[in-house]
Write an enzyme that holds these catalytic residues in place. Sequence first.
Site, PDB file in Angstrom:
ATOM      1  N   ARG A   1       0.838  -1.203   0.000  1.00  0.00           N
ATOM      2  CA  ARG A   1       0.000   0.000   0.000  1.00  0.00           C
ATOM      3  C   ARG A   1       0.880   1.264   0.000  1.00  0.00           C
ATOM      4  O   ARG A   1       0.551   2.258  -0.663  1.00  0.00           O
ATOM      5  CB  ARG A   1      -0.965  -0.007   1.197  1.00  0.00           C
ATOM      6  CG  ARG A   1      -2.038   1.065   1.082  1.00  0.00           C
ATOM      7  CD  ARG A   1      -3.123   0.915   2.130  1.00  0.00           C
ATOM      8  NE  ARG A   1      -2.603   1.107   3.483  1.00  0.00           N
ATOM      9  CZ  ARG A   1      -3.339   0.932   4.582  1.00  0.00           C
ATOM     10  NH1 ARG A   1      -4.600   0.555   4.503  1.00  0.00           N
ATOM     11  NH2 ARG A   1      -2.812   1.137   5.770  1.00  0.00           N
TER      12      ARG A   1
ATOM     13  N   LYS B   1      -2.651   7.046   1.124  1.00  0.00           N
ATOM     14  CA  LYS B   1      -2.362   7.355   2.534  1.00  0.00           C
ATOM     15  C   LYS B   1      -1.277   8.430   2.530  1.00  0.00           C
ATOM     16  O   LYS B   1      -0.084   8.150   2.669  1.00  0.00           O
ATOM     17  CB  LYS B   1      -1.935   6.080   3.281  1.00  0.00           C
ATOM     18  CG  LYS B   1      -2.189   6.150   4.779  1.00  0.00           C
ATOM     19  CD  LYS B   1      -2.197   4.792   5.413  1.00  0.00           C
ATOM     20  CE  LYS B   1      -2.078   4.856   6.929  1.00  0.00           C
ATOM     21  NZ  LYS B   1      -3.165   5.550   7.617  1.00  0.00           N
TER      22      LYS B   1
ATOM     23  N   GLU C   1     -16.124   6.653   5.556  1.00  0.00           N
ATOM     24  CA  GLU C   1     -15.292   5.982   6.561  1.00  0.00           C
ATOM     25  C   GLU C   1     -15.161   6.904   7.760  1.00  0.00           C
ATOM     26  O   GLU C   1     -15.770   7.974   7.797  1.00  0.00           O
ATOM     27  CB  GLU C   1     -13.910   5.638   5.985  1.00  0.00           C
ATOM     28  CG  GLU C   1     -13.112   6.855   5.540  1.00  0.00           C
ATOM     29  CD  GLU C   1     -11.693   6.514   5.065  1.00  0.00           C
ATOM     30  OE1 GLU C   1     -11.216   5.395   5.319  1.00  0.00           O
ATOM     31  OE2 GLU C   1     -11.068   7.388   4.454  1.00  0.00           O
TER      32      GLU C   1
HETATM   33  N1  PXG Z   1      -9.235   4.939   6.988  1.00  0.00           N
HETATM   34  C1  PXG Z   1      -8.283   5.865   7.205  1.00  0.00           C
HETATM   35  C2  PXG Z   1      -8.502   7.256   6.752  1.00  0.00           C
HETATM   36  C3  PXG Z   1      -7.093   5.500   7.853  1.00  0.00           C
HETATM   37  O1  PXG Z   1      -6.131   6.402   8.061  1.00  0.00           O
HETATM   38  C4  PXG Z   1      -7.945   3.247   8.067  1.00  0.00           C
HETATM   39  C5  PXG Z   1      -9.088   3.663   7.390  1.00  0.00           C
HETATM   40  C6  PXG Z   1      -7.817   1.809   8.467  1.00  0.00           C
HETATM   41  O2  PXG Z   1      -6.865   1.151   7.653  1.00  0.00           O
HETATM   42  P1  PXG Z   1      -5.912  -0.001   8.205  1.00  0.00           P
HETATM   43  O3  PXG Z   1      -5.104  -0.416   7.025  1.00  0.00           O
HETATM   44  O4  PXG Z   1      -5.075   0.589   9.297  1.00  0.00           O
HETATM   45  O5  PXG Z   1      -6.800  -1.064   8.693  1.00  0.00           O
HETATM   46  C7  PXG Z   1      -6.921   4.171   8.300  1.00  0.00           C
HETATM   47  C8  PXG Z   1      -5.667   3.774   9.005  1.00  0.00           C
HETATM   48  C9  PXG Z   1      -3.561   6.986  13.788  1.00  0.00           C
HETATM   49  C10 PXG Z   1      -3.583   5.826  12.895  1.00  0.00           C
HETATM   50  O6  PXG Z   1      -2.438   7.379  14.179  1.00  0.00           O
HETATM   51  C11 PXG Z   1      -4.493   5.776  11.867  1.00  0.00           C
HETATM   52  C12 PXG Z   1      -4.491   4.686  10.998  1.00  0.00           C
HETATM   53  C13 PXG Z   1      -3.628   3.672  11.159  1.00  0.00           C
HETATM   54  C14 PXG Z   1      -2.727   3.732  12.206  1.00  0.00           C
HETATM   55  C15 PXG Z   1      -2.686   4.817  13.082  1.00  0.00           C
HETATM   56  O7  PXG Z   1      -4.621   7.525  14.114  1.00  0.00           O
HETATM   57  N2  PXG Z   1      -5.384   4.735   9.997  1.00  0.00           N
END
Ligand code: PXG
Length: 291
Positions: free
Chosen positions: A52, A151, A184
């Site tokens: 990713r 991301k 989301e």
């Molecule tokens: N949507 C968004 C906008 C994200 O940033 C997810 C969904 C979930 O994706 P994953 O691949 O993690 O299942 C994310 C991921 C934080 C933090 O510091 C945020 C994420 C991951 C790790 C830490 O708030 N977001």
Amino acid sequence: MSKWVWLNGQLVEREKAAISVFDHGILYGDGVFEGIRFYDRKVFKLDEHINRLFNSAKIIMLDIPYSKDEIKKAILLCCRESGLSDGYIRPVVTRGAGALGLAPWRCSNPSMFIIVDTLQLYPKEFYDNGMPIVTVATRRNIPEALNPMIKSLNYLNNIMAKIEAKNAGAEEAIMLNNDGYVAECTGDNIFIIRNNFIYTPPVSAGSLPGITMGAVVQLAADMGVKTVEKLFTRAEMYISDECFLTGTAAEVVPVIQIDGRVIGDGKPGVLTRKLVAAFHDYARKSGAPIE
Ligand code: PXG
């Protein structure tokens, strides 16, 4: 917390790890990142996260100056050097230092660093009793402007939504897309359950293709429960049987209230609780060993 940060190929003491104020990652949010967990000295879904990261970079035409294998090795090294057995890994690639002005081709070299730290999850209470969340007014970036599947270091859209949630007394915000469909949350994907089917918005609704989501969909399938990608509205969320969020930081969190509407009987649902437990076990069993 780890004593070390990996910065452009070297382990540097965390207090001494610094990048230029002329880095376009800072000046313009021009860069990409990942959030990865390790549990019991095993990195969860490392290949998926690295893929990713490279996809995000490719979309913004940022050449990551290391191979996938080199980055994986660096991540495992950072985990070992941290001395932690559980933690959070943050690889970041920025456009690098350049002239003032947007032009990315005037940046000399992309910069990359990897931080390993412990992570503050939502309070345990939310996992036991569920979390109330709210819809906020800030819409998710439209894919035609800044695609949420990247991301990127540009998280201001999500940060604004997080502030609105906090102002409304909630820890997480539901973000709608510009058509009014659920996209989301600020750092989590969202799911509702109705009549033993799980529904989640498609990535084209304006969400990040979550890696936790992928694992949870598989765990649900193993339980004989199908997940359907479908657009849904706030009203459909309010009348769902169960609701939960997934994310690297959050894992699987039950949601028991949305915009003041109680979901189900106001307690984490049966299937949600099964998924919380199944994910917890799966995350600790699988993964790339750090040595
Ligand atoms: N949507 C968004 C906008 C994200 O940033 C997810 C969904 C979930 O994706 P994953 O691949 O993690 O299942 C994310 C991921 C934080 C933090 O510091 C945020 C994420 C991951 C790790 C830490 O708030 N977001």
